[in-house]
Motif scaffolding. Structure first.
Motif, PDB file in Angstrom:
ATOM      1  N   GLU A   1       6.359 -19.566   2.664  1.00 44.07           N
ATOM      2  CA  GLU A   1       5.348 -20.206   1.818  1.00 44.07           C
ATOM      3  C   GLU A   1       4.314 -20.916   2.666  1.00 44.07           C
ATOM      4  OE1 GLU A   1       8.245 -22.363  -0.829  1.00 44.07           O
ATOM      5  OE2 GLU A   1       6.468 -22.434  -2.097  1.00 44.07           O
TER       6      GLU A   1
ATOM      7  N   LEU B   1       2.169 -18.410   4.956  1.00 44.20           N
ATOM      8  CA  LEU B   1       1.157 -17.645   4.217  1.00 44.20           C
ATOM      9  C   LEU B   1       0.159 -18.587   3.538  1.00 44.20           C
ATOM     10  CD1 LEU B   1       3.455 -14.945   2.569  1.00 44.20           C
ATOM     11  CD2 LEU B   1       2.078 -14.724   4.641  1.00 44.20           C
TER      12      LEU B   1
ATOM     13  N   GLN C   1      -0.213 -18.382  -2.024  1.00 48.99           N
ATOM     14  CA  GLN C   1      -0.179 -16.929  -1.815  1.00 48.99           C
ATOM     15  C   GLN C   1       1.011 -16.347  -2.556  1.00 48.99           C
ATOM     16  OE1 GLN C   1      -3.339 -16.579  -0.663  1.00 48.99           O
ATOM     17  NE2 GLN C   1      -2.440 -14.762   0.283  1.00 48.99           N
ATOM     18  N   LEU C   2       2.167 -16.915  -2.283  1.00 47.01           N
ATOM     19  CA  LEU C   2       3.377 -16.578  -3.037  1.00 47.01           C
ATOM     20  C   LEU C   2       3.758 -17.805  -3.850  1.00 47.01           C
ATOM     21  CD1 LEU C   2       5.734 -14.965  -0.337  1.00 47.01           C
ATOM     22  CD2 LEU C   2       4.450 -13.770  -2.119  1.00 47.01           C
TER      23      LEU C   2
ATOM     24  N   ILE D   1       4.537  -8.222   2.187  1.00 49.97           N
ATOM     25  CA  ILE D   1       3.757  -9.381   2.636  1.00 49.97           C
ATOM     26  C   ILE D   1       2.946  -9.028   3.874  1.00 49.97           C
ATOM     27  CG2 ILE D   1       5.349 -11.090   1.662  1.00 49.97           C
ATOM     28  CD1 ILE D   1       6.176 -11.440   4.730  1.00 49.97           C
TER      29      ILE D   1
END
Lengths: 360, 360
Positions: A248, A251, A255-256, A299
């Motif tokens: 998390e 990125l 993003q996620l 990803i």
């Protein structure tokens, strides 16, 4: 309506779980509070803030609306809420209500925990994911070096969970929440896990949702009650989270979703488990289920050493070794430490296999 | 060496009080900590940091030296220590040592309380004033709107009080510390109060200091153990503090030491008490004693309304009314609420009388 009592070492608090609880909110709140501060985010405010403010008319009631998303769990936002709370005239006999998902709950809870050394707070979760943070009294903000690094254990006075508020969730938020429910099933209940594998989470009715949430929270409560301060078995709840937190962060939050990162983290932990204990079945069925539900598993290319370093500022690090929760089989978690080198190898081979698995 | 056990709801911790304890510090610390972080200020570091670091050689030990003074209890300093602690590699099994006075104890304690949701800390007080904060588990930082507004209740693992470190205190710090001891005597022990009135605090030997500190901490411990979370009688410990906190802030931290502000606050509370209960003797003897010990009672002209507003953001405010601790007689405290108007009158007449009393 379902109800459960969560016990902690020094206190206990009720969780009310059902439909249309918001409308009769005032029934659940002690009328003697000198004032009430509702903290929520912009998304939730659009749908439910008016309802809540109306239901609390009898109180001197204030509200603060923050931006949605993990970036709001910052030290600046934390301090800013303190400033506003003071200027509203909140005192030690005031109540803070966290209306929203995990971000709002963590942030508002940590403000309540530290405002004048602690005032009461009540959680009104509006996401599936927030069922997780509603049990266990973990509140925190983020440090730029890692998630939830500044916080404490502080339990709410009550959790009021109105599943009617889940109707406004989009697919992303639904799968994000179900990743944690899946995790709870994986670490302790094979039948529940199998049941979830047969569920289409985008087409559940309120009754099924209440059952899944109730089941998930029961699992979590049972673990937390045995180990409130995370000395031993509570660590099992971090299953899938060592990688998830690092991912998390790397990125960039947003993003996620948290649950989407957890989904990848669960696969990673199951991948290592398969390697260590020699059974790949759970990894494969879960991968399949995630794919069916459109979890984002693809990803961007990431720097493995950066990821490793992020995993190492995690709170679960012991003497600078990464400690992973693994699964001998469904319902049988186990802790295991790994050297940096072992971790790098696992990260590399996992992502390479995952990418192949998705191409198929 | 004297020793006492402070009990809290969920735990208990020892206070060791004596001379030359620093030299055998390692005896008091569990050898299983993964690392130790010593937090101290520049003044204390000059005298004692080397001793402490040497005594802890067996550990992976780090240190952070902050600027002395209340302004270090800021959100920025708090966050900065978290950053450094993370970069030193502290984990959940690390220990924080607060080496210094109340500022270091409050700040380091709040960092320990919130670092990865709470790690162990040990207090090594190096001032007389810090005897007060060593008991009761209050840790906090300041908000720009008020002192100690962000914090929590978090008890140390142990307090190691080496009175040899008090030899380096200057007169200001000695009288600052004794103001709190006087307060403890006033709210609960007339004989102790009379004993202190006969003491020249600048000429006490180690044995007398140990006795005074022990007595003060015993009084505080007895109150705190009955009311850990300040629901009722613990409020008595705030005797003199409503005005003191506001005064410190208004004049700017550093103008008056905390204890010097408390001295004025005690006189204010006794002045109101004399008015409400009709006995001015205690006010007069204490004023006399403060003058003999060169407590600064002459303060610059202040805006009464600003002062009032600062008193109203105090944590002890109830429904926007200022709640004062008063003294019916020595050892008999009582809570009383006042309207803004009453307060303004008392502040004005008190300062006018105080200035007259000092001119004499």
């Amino acid at each position: 309506m379902k109800q459960m009592l969560i016990k902690s070492k020094t206190t206990s608090y009720p969780i009310y779980l059902g439909t249309d609880l918001l409308k009769r909110l005032e029934q659940y709140i002690n009328p003697s509070y000198t004032s009430v501060l509702v903290i929520t985010d912009q998304t939730v405010a659009t749908y439910y803030l008016d309802d809540v403010m109306n239901a609390l008319k009898q109180f001197s009631v204030h509200h603060i609306v923050i931006e949605p998303g993990e970036q709001s769990k910052s030290i600046e936002q934390f301090y800013d809420i303190h400033t506003k709370a003071l200027s509203f005239g909140l005192d030690r006999h005031s109540l803070i209500i966290a209306l929203g998902g995990g971000v709002v709950g963590d942030l508002a809870g940590f403000v309540a925990a530290t405002f004048m050394r602690g005032i009461d707070f009540i959680q009104i979760p509006t996401t599936i994911l927030a069922h997780d943070s509603s049990v266990g009294g973990k509140v925190a903000i983020n440090h730029h070096l890692g998630k939830n690094l500044i916080g404490q254990f502080y339990v709410p006075k009550a959790v009021i969970y109105d599943v009617a508020t889940l109707r406004t969730l989009d697919k992303r938020e639904i799968r994000s929440g179900y990743a944690e429910i899946i995790k709870e099933a994986l670490i302790s209940d094979e039948a529940f896990f199998n049941d979830l594998l047969l569920t289409n989470i985008y087409q559940t009715d309120a009754k099924t949702q209440v059952n899944h949430l109730y089941h998930g929270m029961r699992i979590k409560a049972s673990i937390v009650q045995q180990d409130e301060r995370e000395q031993n078995i509570r660590r099992y709840l971090n299953f899938g989270h060592t990688l998830a937190h690092a991912l998390e962060q790397q990125l960039g939050y947003g993003q996620l979703t948290h649950g989407e990162a957890v989904a990848i983290g669960l696969l990673f932990a199951l991948y290592i488990s398969a390697n260590e204990y020699g059974n790949k079945h759970t990894y494969l069925v879960l991968l399949d289920w995630f794919k069916k539900h459109d979890y984002p598993l693809m990803i961007p290319k990431i720097n493995v050493n950066d990821l490793l370093n992020r995993m190492k500022v995690d709170k679960k690090v012991v003497n600078r070794h990464i400690q992973m929760v693994l699964l001998k089989s469904v319902g049988q978690p186990e802790l295991k430490c790994f050297t940096d080198r072992e971790m790098v190898e696992y990260i590399t081979s996992f992502f390479s296999e995952l990418m192949k698995g998705i191409d198929k």
